[in-house]
Write a protein that holds these residues in place. Structure first.
Motif, PDB file in Angstrom:
ATOM      1  N   ALA A 272      51.705  46.848  46.974  1.00 38.01           N
ATOM      2  CA  ALA A 272      52.432  46.230  45.787  1.00 38.01           C
ATOM      3  C   ALA A 272      52.596  47.053  44.416  1.00 38.01           C
ATOM      4  N   LYS A 273      51.516  47.925  44.299  1.00 35.43           N
ATOM      5  CA  LYS A 273      51.468  48.616  43.107  1.00 35.43           C
ATOM      6  C   LYS A 273      50.651  49.948  43.150  1.00 35.43           C
ATOM      7  N   PRO A 274      51.228  50.913  43.697  1.00 38.89           N
ATOM      8  CA  PRO A 274      50.442  52.225  44.280  1.00 38.89           C
ATOM      9  C   PRO A 274      50.040  52.924  43.050  1.00 38.89           C
ATOM     10  N   THR A 275      50.090  52.617  41.739  1.00 42.31           N
ATOM     11  CA  THR A 275      49.728  53.143  40.904  1.00 42.31           C
ATOM     12  C   THR A 275      48.322  52.620  40.304  1.00 42.31           C
ATOM     13  N   LEU A 276      47.669  51.401  40.924  1.00 43.59           N
ATOM     14  CA  LEU A 276      46.542  50.916  40.435  1.00 43.59           C
ATOM     15  C   LEU A 276      45.380  51.677  40.618  1.00 43.59           C
ATOM     16  N   GLY A 277      45.431  52.517  41.422  1.00 44.67           N
ATOM     17  CA  GLY A 277      43.822  53.641  41.322  1.00 44.67           C
ATOM     18  C   GLY A 277      44.255  54.583  40.361  1.00 44.67           C
ATOM     19  N   GLU A 278      43.004  55.103  40.071  1.00 46.42           N
ATOM     20  CA  GLU A 278      42.888  56.295  39.143  1.00 46.42           C
ATOM     21  C   GLU A 278      43.240  57.595  39.326  1.00 46.42           C
ATOM     22  N   GLN A 279      44.028  58.200  38.830  1.00 48.32           N
ATOM     23  CA  GLN A 279      44.533  59.636  39.374  1.00 48.32           C
ATOM     24  C   GLN A 279      43.236  60.651  39.001  1.00 48.32           C
ATOM     25  N   LYS A 280      42.974  61.354  40.046  1.00 48.71           N
ATOM     26  CA  LYS A 280      42.021  62.181  39.871  1.00 48.71           C
ATOM     27  C   LYS A 280      42.416  63.825  39.112  1.00 48.71           C
ATOM     28  N   LYS A 281      41.516  64.414  38.679  1.00 50.51           N
ATOM     29  CA  LYS A 281      41.951  65.839  37.887  1.00 50.51           C
ATOM     30  C   LYS A 281      41.250  66.989  38.622  1.00 50.51           C
ATOM     31  N   ARG A 282      41.711  68.107  38.387  1.00 45.31           N
ATOM     32  CA  ARG A 282      41.130  69.452  38.880  1.00 45.31           C
ATOM     33  C   ARG A 282      41.452  69.572  40.332  1.00 45.31           C
ATOM     34  N   SER A 283      40.413  69.824  41.144  1.00 42.84           N
ATOM     35  CA  SER A 283      40.380  70.149  42.400  1.00 42.84           C
ATOM     36  C   SER A 283      40.646  68.958  43.349  1.00 42.84           C
ATOM     37  N   LEU A 284      40.659  67.605  42.809  1.00 36.47           N
ATOM     38  CA  LEU A 284      40.889  66.427  43.445  1.00 36.47           C
ATOM     39  C   LEU A 284      42.221  65.836  42.959  1.00 36.47           C
ATOM     40  N   ALA A 285      43.111  66.439  42.011  1.00 38.50           N
ATOM     41  CA  ALA A 285      44.322  66.021  41.607  1.00 38.50           C
ATOM     42  C   ALA A 285      45.164  65.437  42.492  1.00 38.50           C
ATOM     43  N   PHE A 286      45.058  65.729  43.938  1.00 37.60           N
ATOM     44  CA  PHE A 286      46.056  65.061  44.919  1.00 37.60           C
ATOM     45  C   PHE A 286      45.461  63.582  45.258  1.00 37.60           C
ATOM     46  N   LEU A 287      44.488  63.235  44.698  1.00 40.85           N
ATOM     47  CA  LEU A 287      43.796  62.045  44.969  1.00 40.85           C
ATOM     48  C   LEU A 287      43.818  60.811  43.941  1.00 40.85           C
ATOM     49  N   ARG A 288      44.174  59.599  44.188  1.00 42.28           N
ATOM     50  CA  ARG A 288      43.884  58.485  43.370  1.00 42.28           C
ATOM     51  C   ARG A 288      42.669  57.884  44.116  1.00 42.28           C
ATOM     52  N   VAL A 289      42.161  57.066  43.444  1.00 39.84           N
ATOM     53  CA  VAL A 289      40.885  56.214  43.766  1.00 39.84           C
ATOM     54  C   VAL A 289      41.012  54.884  43.122  1.00 39.84           C
ATOM     55  N   TYR A 290      40.957  53.893  44.214  1.00 34.50           N
ATOM     56  CA  TYR A 290      41.115  52.412  43.717  1.00 34.50           C
ATOM     57  C   TYR A 290      39.766  51.754  44.151  1.00 34.50           C
ATOM     58  N   LYS A 291      39.205  51.275  42.967  1.00 34.48           N
ATOM     59  CA  LYS A 291      37.890  50.437  43.379  1.00 34.48           C
ATOM     60  C   LYS A 291      38.090  49.303  43.542  1.00 34.48           C
ATOM     61  N   PHE A 292      37.045  48.607  44.468  1.00 34.43           N
ATOM     62  CA  PHE A 292      37.257  47.247  44.605  1.00 34.43           C
ATOM     63  C   PHE A 292      35.874  46.754  45.391  1.00 34.43           C
ATOM     64  N   LYS A 293      35.511  45.394  45.265  1.00 32.86           N
ATOM     65  CA  LYS A 293      34.431  44.958  45.818  1.00 32.86           C
ATOM     66  C   LYS A 293      34.460  44.752  47.243  1.00 32.86           C
ATOM     67  N   MET A 294      33.662  45.144  48.229  1.00 32.33           N
ATOM     68  CA  MET A 294      33.517  44.904  49.583  1.00 32.33           C
ATOM     69  C   MET A 294      31.917  44.474  50.067  1.00 32.33           C
ATOM     70  N   ASN A 295      31.862  43.166  50.496  1.00 34.37           N
ATOM     71  CA  ASN A 295      30.475  42.379  50.488  1.00 34.37           C
ATOM     72  C   ASN A 295      29.662  42.670  49.254  1.00 34.37           C
ATOM     73  N   LYS A 296      30.297  42.293  48.082  1.00 27.86           N
ATOM     74  CA  LYS A 296      29.655  42.352  46.668  1.00 27.86           C
ATOM     75  C   LYS A 296      29.177  43.890  46.347  1.00 27.86           C
ATOM     76  N   GLN A 297      29.691  44.922  47.019  1.00 33.20           N
ATOM     77  CA  GLN A 297      29.337  46.293  46.773  1.00 33.20           C
ATOM     78  C   GLN A 297      30.580  46.964  46.164  1.00 33.20           C
ATOM     79  N   MET A 298      30.501  47.749  45.215  1.00 31.66           N
ATOM     80  CA  MET A 298      31.665  48.710  44.508  1.00 31.66           C
ATOM     81  C   MET A 298      32.044  49.547  45.822  1.00 31.66           C
ATOM     82  N   THR A 299      33.123  49.583  46.155  1.00 31.27           N
ATOM     83  CA  THR A 299      33.815  50.464  47.405  1.00 31.27           C
ATOM     84  C   THR A 299      34.904  51.423  46.534  1.00 31.27           C
TER      85      THR A 299
END
Length: 96
Positions: free
Chosen positions: A37-64
């Motif tokens: 629905a909103k692909p920009t929700l995740g945080e854009q990483k920098k430097r060697s991980l610039a290709f990556l966005r990371v979305y944080k959410f809870k799975m079984n009450k643990q940050m994933t």
């Protein structure tokens, strides 16, 4: 009308999903739907991980963390990595 987004999975991501229990897959599906629905929700990483966005959410009450990339020109969401914060970025660098 909203544009259709293609969702792809890397082999690394597929293996991580195969290990999940049914209730965890449900929570993951909810997170993926939010990203579609909103692909920009995740945080854009920098430097060697610039290709990556990371979305944080809870799975079984643990940050994933869900690592993905989004190509706006082709409307492609590629799911790359899934895991807890511990060693997540190190493993992503090693595997991708």
């Amino acid at each position: 009308m909203a544009k259709k987004i293609s969702v792809l999975q890397t082999p690394t991501f597929k293996k991580a999903v195969e290990k999940l229990k049914a209730n965890q897959k449900t929570e993951l599906d909810t997170a993926i739907k939010a990203l579609v629905a909103k692909p920009t929700l995740g945080e854009q990483k920098k430097r060697s991980l610039a290709f990556l966005r990371v979305y944080k959410f809870k799975m079984n009450k643990q940050m994933t963390l869900l690592g993905y990339s989004f190509n706006d020109s082709t409307l492609t969401l590629e799911l790359m990595a899934l895991g807890s914060h511990e060693n997540f970025y190190r493993d992503v660098k090693r595997k991708l």
